[in-house]
Scaffold this motif. Structure first.
Motif, PDB file in Angstrom:
ATOM      1  N   PRO A  94      42.046 -23.414   1.821  1.00 40.93           N
ATOM      2  CA  PRO A  94      42.060 -22.009   2.286  1.00 40.93           C
ATOM      3  C   PRO A  94      41.414 -21.887   3.648  1.00 40.93           C
ATOM      4  O   PRO A  94      40.503 -22.618   3.991  1.00 40.93           O
ATOM      5  CB  PRO A  94      41.233 -21.281   1.216  1.00 40.93           C
ATOM      6  N   LEU A  95      41.919 -20.951   4.413  1.00 42.62           N
ATOM      7  CA  LEU A  95      41.341 -20.702   5.746  1.00 42.62           C
ATOM      8  C   LEU A  95      39.996 -20.023   5.602  1.00 42.62           C
ATOM      9  O   LEU A  95      39.804 -19.198   4.713  1.00 42.62           O
ATOM     10  CB  LEU A  95      42.293 -19.824   6.576  1.00 42.62           C
ATOM     11  N   PRO A  96      39.096 -20.355   6.480  1.00 44.68           N
ATOM     12  CA  PRO A  96      37.763 -19.732   6.380  1.00 44.68           C
ATOM     13  C   PRO A  96      37.840 -18.266   6.730  1.00 44.68           C
ATOM     14  O   PRO A  96      38.599 -17.849   7.595  1.00 44.68           O
ATOM     15  CB  PRO A  96      36.913 -20.494   7.435  1.00 44.68           C
ATOM     16  N   PRO A  97      37.030 -17.465   6.050  1.00 45.44           N
ATOM     17  CA  PRO A  97      37.026 -16.024   6.388  1.00 45.44           C
ATOM     18  C   PRO A  97      36.439 -15.806   7.770  1.00 45.44           C
ATOM     19  O   PRO A  97      35.528 -16.497   8.192  1.00 45.44           O
ATOM     20  CB  PRO A  97      36.125 -15.419   5.295  1.00 45.44           C
ATOM     21  N   VAL A 114      33.205 -24.915   9.637  1.00 44.55           N
ATOM     22  CA  VAL A 114      33.755 -26.172  10.176  1.00 44.55           C
ATOM     23  C   VAL A 114      33.261 -27.361   9.366  1.00 44.55           C
ATOM     24  O   VAL A 114      34.012 -28.274   9.020  1.00 44.55           O
ATOM     25  CB  VAL A 114      33.375 -26.295  11.661  1.00 44.55           C
ATOM     26  N   LEU A 115      31.937 -27.340   9.064  1.00 41.18           N
ATOM     27  CA  LEU A 115      31.387 -28.459   8.294  1.00 41.18           C
ATOM     28  C   LEU A 115      32.029 -28.526   6.911  1.00 41.18           C
ATOM     29  O   LEU A 115      32.371 -29.618   6.406  1.00 41.18           O
ATOM     30  CB  LEU A 115      29.867 -28.300   8.172  1.00 41.18           C
ATOM     31  N   GLN A 116      32.231 -27.357   6.256  1.00 40.35           N
ATOM     32  CA  GLN A 116      32.857 -27.339   4.943  1.00 40.35           C
ATOM     33  C   GLN A 116      34.282 -27.866   5.011  1.00 40.35           C
ATOM     34  O   GLN A 116      34.737 -28.636   4.143  1.00 40.35           O
ATOM     35  CB  GLN A 116      32.843 -25.918   4.366  1.00 40.35           C
ATOM     36  N   GLN A 117      35.024 -27.435   6.039  1.00 43.29           N
ATOM     37  CA  GLN A 117      36.410 -27.893   6.169  1.00 43.29           C
ATOM     38  C   GLN A 117      36.475 -29.393   6.413  1.00 43.29           C
ATOM     39  O   GLN A 117      37.349 -30.100   5.903  1.00 43.29           O
ATOM     40  CB  GLN A 117      37.107 -27.150   7.322  1.00 43.29           C
ATOM     41  N   LYS A 118      35.500 -29.880   7.219  1.00 47.41           N
ATOM     42  CA  LYS A 118      35.500 -31.326   7.472  1.00 47.41           C
ATOM     43  C   LYS A 118      35.225 -32.092   6.189  1.00 47.41           C
ATOM     44  O   LYS A 118      35.824 -33.146   5.925  1.00 47.41           O
ATOM     45  CB  LYS A 118      34.460 -31.666   8.533  1.00 47.41           C
ATOM     46  N   GLU A 119      34.285 -31.560   5.371  1.00 45.36           N
ATOM     47  CA  GLU A 119      34.004 -32.224   4.095  1.00 45.36           C
ATOM     48  C   GLU A 119      35.246 -32.201   3.190  1.00 45.36           C
ATOM     49  O   GLU A 119      35.582 -33.186   2.528  1.00 45.36           O
ATOM     50  CB  GLU A 119      32.836 -31.520   3.403  1.00 45.36           C
ATOM     51  N   THR A 120      35.939 -31.039   3.164  1.00 47.21           N
ATOM     52  CA  THR A 120      37.150 -30.933   2.326  1.00 47.21           C
ATOM     53  C   THR A 120      38.219 -31.914   2.784  1.00 47.21           C
ATOM     54  O   THR A 120      38.864 -32.609   1.987  1.00 47.21           O
ATOM     55  CB  THR A 120      37.698 -29.502   2.386  1.00 47.21           C
ATOM     56  N   LEU A 150      39.042 -21.419  15.100  1.00 43.76           N
ATOM     57  CA  LEU A 150      37.589 -21.324  15.313  1.00 43.76           C
ATOM     58  C   LEU A 150      37.264 -21.156  16.786  1.00 43.76           C
ATOM     59  O   LEU A 150      36.421 -20.335  17.178  1.00 43.76           O
ATOM     60  CB  LEU A 150      36.904 -22.571  14.756  1.00 43.76           C
ATOM     61  N   ARG A 151      37.954 -21.951  17.639  1.00 41.88           N
ATOM     62  CA  ARG A 151      37.718 -21.810  19.080  1.00 41.88           C
ATOM     63  C   ARG A 151      38.109 -20.434  19.562  1.00 41.88           C
ATOM     64  O   ARG A 151      37.429 -19.811  20.383  1.00 41.88           O
ATOM     65  CB  ARG A 151      38.489 -22.895  19.848  1.00 41.88           C
ATOM     66  N   ALA A 152      39.199 -19.914  19.065  1.00 42.48           N
ATOM     67  CA  ALA A 152      39.642 -18.578  19.469  1.00 42.48           C
ATOM     68  C   ALA A 152      38.637 -17.531  19.031  1.00 42.48           C
ATOM     69  O   ALA A 152      38.336 -16.578  19.761  1.00 42.48           O
ATOM     70  CB  ALA A 152      41.027 -18.285  18.886  1.00 42.48           C
TER      71      ALA A 152
END
Length: 417
Positions: free
Chosen positions: A27-30, A55-61, A131-133
């Motif tokens: 899922p995309l981060p809120p 970002v850290l959570q997505q990298k772990e996933t 995230l950058r945006a």
């Protein structure tokens, strides 16, 4: 995909993953919501921290999913082995299909897994771009503009307050200095009048000591005043040039008065009396004769030791004596007047005791000068200003109609003798 741990030699059951199954676990981060209650700086910091955590959570996933893919790839390789093929054949022979809808061709399984990995990679790139945006455009512009506007408004209010304070101080200073300006203008006007008077009288002196004081009338209001006062003296020498033909008596060339003693030092010729020197109201008569209307150089010396005195006229010693106020030091801080005898310090003049004539080169030393020095001064061989009271223009004020004029040269005064 699912698996059951078995002893070596057991078979694996593989289940295919549909193409759209990969999206369910990512899922995309809120997007962080703006708090409103926090200051812009704190809100921005909170947003950045949330994005970093996402970002850290997505990298772990993603790392976990990649690990699962590697495990699936290993299992697939094992399924492609000979044992796997025999197992499939046995199962097919028994009429059981434990692979479900998994394609029979291993190449198709690998291609499907590759597409799943590419989908995960694309979603990761999309997430990073988002995230950058968010960091670049979502929170910064509006909050930064509002923060800058608030700070600029605060600075503008402070500046206006400071300007108002400066205006108040300027107004107060203007009011406080109005009286001082009036006094200054009055003094300047008086000075301009004096300069004009001196210019009209052609009394511009070639040097500060080349002037004389003229006291033409016998009054109680024409006089000169020495700005400096005397220190405590245990000896002194007074010399001056004077010219007078007043009768009877030339009056008082100078007087020095201190609180409690108006006759601390006085030189006077009053009425038909001889010239007298008074020290602390004690009197000595001097053998001087100077009322012939010619320039004469007069010097008087005195020392507190035995009260010894000397009188010189035109460089020659004409008299000496002692016991004139012996052991009495001359008191400091008094007033020195030219042309009048003081009955109180600086005042109560008597017209009958006023000096009538001209005087110049009034000098006082704090010692007894040698006879040869007095002779050299009188015959114009040396110019020797007094070390206590020198004859200079800015040290002499005149009042009541007394005037300053250019004085004849020393040589011209000698010719007048």
């Amino acid at each position: 995909a699912g698996e059951q741990e078995s002893p070596p030699g057991s078979r694996f059951v593989c289940t295919s993953l549909p193409l759209d199954a990969a999206g369910a676990g990512c899922p995309l981060p809120p997007v962080p919501m703006q708090g409103g209650a926090l200051p812009p700086e704190e809100e921005l910091k909170a947003t950045v921290l949330q994005l970093r955590e996402t970002v850290l959570q997505q990298k772990e996933t993603i790392g976990s999913q990649r690990e699962a893919i590697r495990e699936l790839t290993g299992k697939l390789s094992r399924c492609e082995g000979a044992d796997g093929k025999s197992a499939w054949k046995n199962e097919v022979g028994k009429g059981k299909d434990t692979m479900g809808d998994l394609p029979r061709d291993p190449a198709q399984v690998i291609d499907q897994l590759s597409r799943t990995m590419q989908t995960l990679k694309d979603r990761l790139e999309s997430l990073e771009h988002q995230l950058r945006a968010n960091v670049s455009y979502a929170a910064l512009p509006t909050d930064l503009r509002e923060m800058l506007q608030r700070r600029l408004g605060e600075l503008e209010r402070q500046l206006l307050s400071k300007v108002a304070e400066l205006e108040d101080e300027k107004s107060l200073l203007h009011n406080e200095t109005s009286a001082h300006r009036q006094k200054t203008e009055t003094a300047l006007n008086a000075l301009l009048e004096r300069v004009s008077e001196l210019e009209k009288g052609n009394s511009a002196f070639k040097s500060p000591d080349e002037f004389k004081v003229s006291l033409p009338l016998r009054t109680n209001y024409l006089y000169g005043k020495i700005k400096k006062t005397l220190p405590e003296l245990y000896a002194f020498t007074v010399c001056l040039w004077l010219r007078s033909s007043a009768s009877p008596g030339i009056g008082t060339p100078f007087s020095y008065a201190v609180p409690g003693q108006a006759n601390e030092i006085v030189l006077i010729e009053w009425g038909n009396n001889p010239i007298e020197l008074l020290i602390n109201d004690k009197v000595a008569q001097l053998p001087l004769f100077i009322s012939d209307g010619k320039w004469h150089h007069i010097c008087i010396t005195w020392t507190t030791r035995d009260g010894m005195w000397e009188a010189f006229q035109d460089g020659e010693k004409l008299g000496t004596g002692e016991n004139l106020a012996p052991w009495h030091p001359i008191k400091p801080g008094g007033v020195l007047i030219l042309g009048q005898e003081q009955d109180t310090v600086g005042g109560r003049f008597d017209a009958t005791q006023a000096f009538v004539g001209e005087m110049s080169q009034f000098n006082i030393w704090d010692r007894v000068l040698k006879a040869e020095d007095i002779m050299n001064i009188a015959n114009c061989s040396i110019n020797m200003p007094g070390n206590i009271i020198p004859w200079v223009d800015n040290n002499v004020d005149v009042f009541g109609g007394a005037t300053k004029w250019p004085v004849e040269t020393c040589e011209e005064r000698l010719l007048d003798l």
